[in-house]
Scaffold this motif. Sequence first.
Motif, PDB file in Angstrom:
ATOM      1  N   UNK A   1       0.850  -1.196   0.000  1.00  0.00           N
ATOM      2  CA  UNK A   1       0.000   0.000   0.000  1.00  0.00           C
ATOM      3  C   UNK A   1       0.884   1.244   0.000  1.00  0.00           C
ATOM      4  N   UNK A   2       0.570   2.253  -0.830  1.00  0.00           N
ATOM      5  CA  UNK A   2       1.401   3.460  -0.870  1.00  0.00           C
ATOM      6  C   UNK A   2       1.280   4.295   0.402  1.00  0.00           C
ATOM      7  N   UNK A   3       2.228   5.175   0.582  1.00  0.00           N
ATOM      8  CA  UNK A   3       2.316   6.006   1.778  1.00  0.00           C
ATOM      9  C   UNK A   3       1.085   6.877   1.958  1.00  0.00           C
ATOM     10  N   UNK A   4       0.539   7.400   0.879  1.00  0.00           N
ATOM     11  CA  UNK A   4      -0.627   8.287   0.992  1.00  0.00           C
ATOM     12  C   UNK A   4      -1.855   7.543   1.502  1.00  0.00           C
ATOM     13  N   UNK A   5      -1.915   6.232   1.297  1.00  0.00           N
ATOM     14  CA  UNK A   5      -3.041   5.442   1.786  1.00  0.00           C
ATOM     15  C   UNK A   5      -2.768   4.826   3.154  1.00  0.00           C
ATOM     16  N   UNK A   6      -1.538   4.471   3.411  1.00  0.00           N
ATOM     17  CA  UNK A   6      -1.222   3.794   4.670  1.00  0.00           C
ATOM     18  C   UNK A   6      -1.178   4.757   5.842  1.00  0.00           C
ATOM     19  N   UNK A   7      -0.826   6.023   5.590  1.00  0.00           N
ATOM     20  CA  UNK A   7      -0.771   7.007   6.664  1.00  0.00           C
ATOM     21  C   UNK A   7       0.511   6.949   7.467  1.00  0.00           C
TER      22      UNK A   7
END
Length: 78
Positions: A44-50
């Motif tokens: 999961x990308x950083x923008x989604x994982x938080x």
Amino acid sequence: MESPRDRKYFARKKVCRFCTESLEMNYKNIDTLSRYITDRKKIVPKRNSGLCARCQRQLATEIKRARFMALLPYTVLH
């Protein structure tokens, strides 16, 4: 009356779970790592994982390490 476009929204700031709760990231902890993998087994990308940038890089390394040790799959089996 304001239109839907004019409404301002309040975006809640994402907080890195590993930094705030001081969790240990480890390739053996499959339950924690699998939260950050999609159903297609992509990271999961950083923008989604938080997560913060440092923890996201460390997470990717641990997921790749777990995949190499055959604890996590690389892809979905059909």
